[in-house]
Design a protein around this motif. Structure first.
Motif, PDB file in Angstrom:
ATOM      1  N   UNK A 146       0.826  -1.208   0.000  1.00  0.00           N
ATOM      2  CA  UNK A 146       0.000   0.000   0.000  1.00  0.00           C
ATOM      3  C   UNK A 146       0.858   1.254   0.000  1.00  0.00           C
ATOM      4  N   UNK A 147       1.948   1.240   0.768  1.00  0.00           N
ATOM      5  CA  UNK A 147       2.864   2.391   0.822  1.00  0.00           C
ATOM      6  C   UNK A 147       3.437   2.700  -0.553  1.00  0.00           C
ATOM      7  N   UNK A 148       3.894   1.671  -1.257  1.00  0.00           N
ATOM      8  CA  UNK A 148       4.486   1.856  -2.587  1.00  0.00           C
ATOM      9  C   UNK A 148       3.449   2.404  -3.567  1.00  0.00           C
ATOM     10  N   UNK A 149       2.247   1.818  -3.573  1.00  0.00           N
ATOM     11  CA  UNK A 149       1.198   2.265  -4.488  1.00  0.00           C
ATOM     12  C   UNK A 149       0.740   3.686  -4.173  1.00  0.00           C
ATOM     13  N   UNK A 150       0.694   4.017  -2.889  1.00  0.00           N
ATOM     14  CA  UNK A 150       0.286   5.369  -2.503  1.00  0.00           C
ATOM     15  C   UNK A 150       1.265   6.414  -3.024  1.00  0.00           C
ATOM     16  N   UNK A 151       2.549   6.083  -3.033  1.00  0.00           N
ATOM     17  CA  UNK A 151       3.546   7.026  -3.557  1.00  0.00           C
ATOM     18  C   UNK A 151       3.313   7.295  -5.046  1.00  0.00           C
ATOM     19  N   UNK A 152       2.954   6.254  -5.791  1.00  0.00           N
ATOM     20  CA  UNK A 152       2.662   6.422  -7.219  1.00  0.00           C
ATOM     21  C   UNK A 152       1.418   7.289  -7.396  1.00  0.00           C
ATOM     22  N   UNK A 153       0.383   7.042  -6.573  1.00  0.00           N
ATOM     23  CA  UNK A 153      -0.841   7.846  -6.628  1.00  0.00           C
ATOM     24  C   UNK A 153      -0.537   9.306  -6.312  1.00  0.00           C
ATOM     25  N   UNK A 154       0.291   9.544  -5.306  1.00  0.00           N
ATOM     26  CA  UNK A 154       0.658  10.919  -4.926  1.00  0.00           C
ATOM     27  C   UNK A 154       1.336  11.659  -6.080  1.00  0.00           C
ATOM     28  N   UNK A 155       2.217  10.950  -6.789  1.00  0.00           N
ATOM     29  CA  UNK A 155       2.949  11.583  -7.893  1.00  0.00           C
ATOM     30  C   UNK A 155       2.074  11.790  -9.117  1.00  0.00           C
ATOM     31  N   UNK A 156       1.364  10.737  -9.517  1.00  0.00           N
ATOM     32  CA  UNK A 156       0.667  10.740 -10.804  1.00  0.00           C
ATOM     33  C   UNK A 156      -0.709  11.395 -10.744  1.00  0.00           C
ATOM     34  N   UNK A 157      -1.408  11.246  -9.614  1.00  0.00           N
ATOM     35  CA  UNK A 157      -2.793  11.724  -9.534  1.00  0.00           C
ATOM     36  C   UNK A 157      -2.919  12.980  -8.671  1.00  0.00           C
ATOM     37  N   UNK A 158      -2.398  12.911  -7.458  1.00  0.00           N
ATOM     38  CA  UNK A 158      -2.554  14.048  -6.550  1.00  0.00           C
ATOM     39  C   UNK A 158      -1.594  15.194  -6.859  1.00  0.00           C
ATOM     40  N   UNK A 159      -0.538  14.911  -7.623  1.00  0.00           N
ATOM     41  CA  UNK A 159       0.473  15.933  -7.938  1.00  0.00           C
ATOM     42  C   UNK A 159       1.064  16.534  -6.648  1.00  0.00           C
ATOM     43  N   UNK A 160       1.403  15.628  -5.710  1.00  0.00           N
ATOM     44  CA  UNK A 160       1.941  16.040  -4.413  1.00  0.00           C
ATOM     45  C   UNK A 160       3.387  16.507  -4.556  1.00  0.00           C
ATOM     46  N   UNK A 161       3.771  17.452  -3.728  1.00  0.00           N
ATOM     47  CA  UNK A 161       5.152  17.934  -3.708  1.00  0.00           C
ATOM     48  C   UNK A 161       6.108  16.767  -3.492  1.00  0.00           C
ATOM     49  N   UNK A 162       7.173  16.702  -4.281  1.00  0.00           N
ATOM     50  CA  UNK A 162       8.104  15.573  -4.252  1.00  0.00           C
ATOM     51  C   UNK A 162       8.736  15.383  -2.872  1.00  0.00           C
ATOM     52  N   UNK A 163       8.919  16.472  -2.140  1.00  0.00           N
ATOM     53  CA  UNK A 163       9.510  16.371  -0.794  1.00  0.00           C
ATOM     54  C   UNK A 163       8.576  15.603   0.135  1.00  0.00           C
ATOM     55  N   UNK A 164       7.272  15.884   0.046  1.00  0.00           N
ATOM     56  CA  UNK A 164       6.295  15.181   0.879  1.00  0.00           C
ATOM     57  C   UNK A 164       6.204  13.702   0.491  1.00  0.00           C
ATOM     58  N   UNK A 165       6.296  13.415  -0.816  1.00  0.00           N
ATOM     59  CA  UNK A 165       6.259  12.015  -1.281  1.00  0.00           C
ATOM     60  C   UNK A 165       7.451  11.252  -0.741  1.00  0.00           C
ATOM     61  N   UNK A 166       8.637  11.860  -0.819  1.00  0.00           N
ATOM     62  CA  UNK A 166       9.863  11.215  -0.311  1.00  0.00           C
ATOM     63  C   UNK A 166       9.772  11.008   1.197  1.00  0.00           C
ATOM     64  N   UNK A 167       9.227  11.989   1.905  1.00  0.00           N
ATOM     65  CA  UNK A 167       9.067  11.858   3.359  1.00  0.00           C
ATOM     66  C   UNK A 167       8.128  10.699   3.697  1.00  0.00           C
TER      67      UNK A 167
END
Length: 674
Positions: free
Chosen positions: A414-435
């Motif tokens: 779930x953690x790995x998939x959520x990171x992909x969702x954050x990048x591709x769909x939510x357009x989350x700041x890369x710093x928050x995704x890495x954190x």
């Protein structure tokens, strides 16, 4: 997406206590007793409590309640919901990708939308990299299979832990008696599933409300009586003291401590049964504070009675209320089993919808909520495996080891998939995704490293169950993708269809040709006409589509279009999840013909349809057999010719869900050489 009133949200939150939170709610039954630490000191207990508190807070409250629950797919949750969400934004393609049935008219198509530069790069990378898509697909299927395995392990450990409490008060009760009683309870539980989630949750929710009230009250009582300053353990520096004192032993004990978060994935997987806001409210206001008080009370008791750690929960219950608490615990353990059983039903349903699991019987048990389903085949399979685990391990510690491995693996995925969702769909700041990735991979990775140490002692069980389901899902997905590729490469062009119609003998009547292909004419039509040599006066290519709504209005049921040649049409039949899939009766025929008349170009065409509908009506459906040639290699050939063909033969076909009159049905077989 369904909208809910305040009252509906509160009621769904109440129901979620009985379905979603049974697993995580009853974890105090077995967490401390699973920790094998002889005569633990005060700092050991405080360190363990601190680990439990921060695990529940970081993974249960912050990760799942506040972050993961936001990534629902039109109200559905779980690893498949994350995958479905990604497929709506990224154009997945490749050899092992689950076939897509997305239409251009779908309102949720967003992968052409504008975003940040990083988001665009991430989308482009995924769309152009078939290996990355295959890896994501495999991770999703593995996570799904792990949750199903969890559905077999949860009832075993929950019911056993509750029933074993009786041994702490009577030496006459032997382990075989505990196992026998546990099996009897499990059989009743699984037989009860057919009544549906709605009825089950209303009978189970009061039990869980009683359970949380009792455990919180007992916890508060133990804190006041034994160690009033126990809440100082909430400071994370006690975790440092714990590892400083226990070194490698402390690391090994993490596998037992991880059991405190079991059931967190059920919050997400069971989202389709309830709603996001209801689940968030019930966890934040009821479940979370009750768990903290329950664990703190046990820890306060153990600081004064460290020799009771193997029977921590029941030993900490005051003597006058032991038997009432034993009854409530047993009932709560039954409820705990419900969470993952319901999640398994939801996951299989999502898998079938996405086309990566063979069709099984799926019964909707609520006319109000789409996600509340029951599958008899899945139910009885889980019952068999659960009983096998309970009897096979004789109620030993191996079940706990297996349980922990399944839970943490699902969380990592779930953690790995959520990171992909954050990048591709939510357009989350890369710093928050890495954190997010760093924090949760670190926590879950440490827990997993401890649990992998117990592979030989029961940890292999979830992998065995997952392997069984992976064989089914991968074989089915691969076979379906090869079938789709063949049909896409061999479908008929409009020119060929025109020629076929012109050179065929037209006979009176109506022919409904059922096909899965939404766009284009499948090659089996060519095969059918070649061998039969005739076409009905009115030929309609019918594709059935299920929408995520309760019911489709009669005027919106059929979407029709003319394919070019005279008397040949395309019809998309749309159903809601509570609609009956019926194709029998004169009413069905007249409904489709009536809609086709609306697009008729002249009176002659209307007259032709009236004349044809008065004659014989036939329903034709294809039976496709895949045959892999030598170019595929030995293993791929074996998968297609044996595994996929076996699944295709022994599971329900799409046509089996449609009520087609047998006397008017014709099956046409065709071999696809791939």
């Amino acid at each position: 997406m369904q909208s809910f009133t305040v009252w509906q949200t509160l009621m769904l939150g109440y129901q979620s206590l009985g379905i979603v939170y049974g697993d995580i709610g009853t974890s105090p039954l077995y967490v401390f007793s699973s920790i094998k630490l002889s005569e633990p000191g005060e700092k050991d207990i405080l360190g363990i409590l601190s680990l439990i508190f921060w695990t529940l807070t970081m993974m249960g409250l912050i990760k799942y309640v506040f972050i993961v629950l936001q990534a629902d797919d039109h109200g559905e949750g779980g690893t498949f919901a994350l995958y479905s969400l990604l497929r709506q934004h990224v154009n997945f393609k490749g050899k092992m990708i689950i076939p897509s049935t997305r239409l251009g008219s779908d309102f949720n198509l967003k992968y052409h939308s504008k975003g940040s530069k990083l988001q665009s790069k991430a989308k482009k990378f995924l769309e152009e990299n078939s290996k990355a898509q295959a890896v994501i697909t495999f991770i999703v299927l593995l996570g799904t299979c792990m949750v199903i395995g969890d559905g077999a392990l949860t009832p075993a450990i929950s019911v056993l832990s509750a029933v074993q409490g009786i041994q702490s008060r009577s030496s006459k009760i032997k382990q075989e008696h505990v196992v026998f009683l546990s099996v009897a309870i499990l059989v009743v539980l699984f037989l009860f599933q057919r009544f549906g989630t709605n009825k089950v949750s209303f009978s189970f929710s009061p039990i869980m409300l009683l359970w949380f009230s009792f455990t919180a009250t007992i916890g508060l009582y133990n804190i006041i009586k034994f160690y009033p300053s126990i809440l100082k353990a909430l400071s994370p520096h006690y975790i440092f003291y714990f590892f400083q004192r226990n070194h490698r032993k402390g690391w090994e004990l993490l596998g037992a401590i991880a059991l405190c978060i079991t059931g967190a994935e059920a919050m997400f997987a069971d989202l389709g049964h309830f709603n996001k806001r209801g689940i968030q409210l019930s966890y934040s206001l009821v479940v979370y504070p009750s768990l903290i008080l329950a664990y703190s009370g046990e820890a306060a008791f153990l600081i004064k009675n460290p020799n009771k750690i193997s029977t921590a929960f029941y030993s900490s219950v005051p003597e006058p209320i032991f038997w009432p608490m034993f009854i409530i615990s047993t009932l709560a353990a039954i409820v705990a089993s419900q969470a993952l059983i319901s999640a398994s039903f939801s996951i299989i349903r999502q898998s079938i919808t996405l086309g990566c699991f063979p069709r099984v019987t799926m019964i909707h048990t609520s006319s109000k909520h789409e996600g509340q389903v029951y599958s008899p085949e899945v139910n009885y399979f889980l019952m068999f495996v659960c009983i096998l685990i309970t009897v096979g391990f004789d109620g030993g510690a191996e079940i706990g080891n297996a349980f922990g491995v399944a839970v943490i693996w699902v969380m990592l995925i779930t953690t790995v998939l959520m990171c992909v969702v954050m990048l591709v769909i939510w357009d989350t700041n890369i710093i928050l995704v890495v954190m997010f990735l760093t924090v949760y991979l670190s926590i879950e990775g440490v827990y997993m490293s401890s649990l992998l140490n117990k592979l030989a002692h029961g940890g292999w069980v979830p992998f065995a169950i997952s392997a069984f389901f992976l064989v089914i899902t991968l074989s089915w997905t691969y076979g379906r993708s090869k079938k789709s590729q063949y049909e896409d490469g061999n479908k008929m062009s409009k020119q060929e269809l025109n020629h076929l119609v012109e050179t065929s003998t037209r006979v009176p009547g109506v022919c409904f040709f059922c096909t899965d292909l939404m766009n284009g004419i499948p090659p089996i039509i060519r095969h059918y006409v070649k061998h039969v040599g005739t076409l009905r006066q009115v030929t309609v290519f019918v594709t059935v589509r299920t929408l995520p709504i309760r019911t489709v209005l009669p005027e919106e049921r059929f979407i029709v279009a003319k394919l070019g040649p005279e008397g040949v049409y395309r019809c998309l039949v749309q159903y809601g999840y509570m609609d009956q899939y019926r194709m029998d009766g004169e009413e069905y025929v007249s409904s489709i013909v009536g809609v086709i008349k609306e697009i008729a170009e002249n009176a002659k065409e209307v007259e032709m349809m009236d004349c044809a509908s008065c004659k014989d009506v036939i329903f034709v459906h294809g039976r496709i057999i895949l045959n892999a040639n030598k170019k595929n290699g030995g293993f791929r050939k074996w998968v297609i010719n044996n595994l996929y063909r076996f699944l295709q033969k022994n599971f329900r076909s799409n046509v089996a869900t449609l009520r087609i009159p047998p006397s008017k049905s014709l099956q046409v077989g065709m071999l696809y050489e791939i």
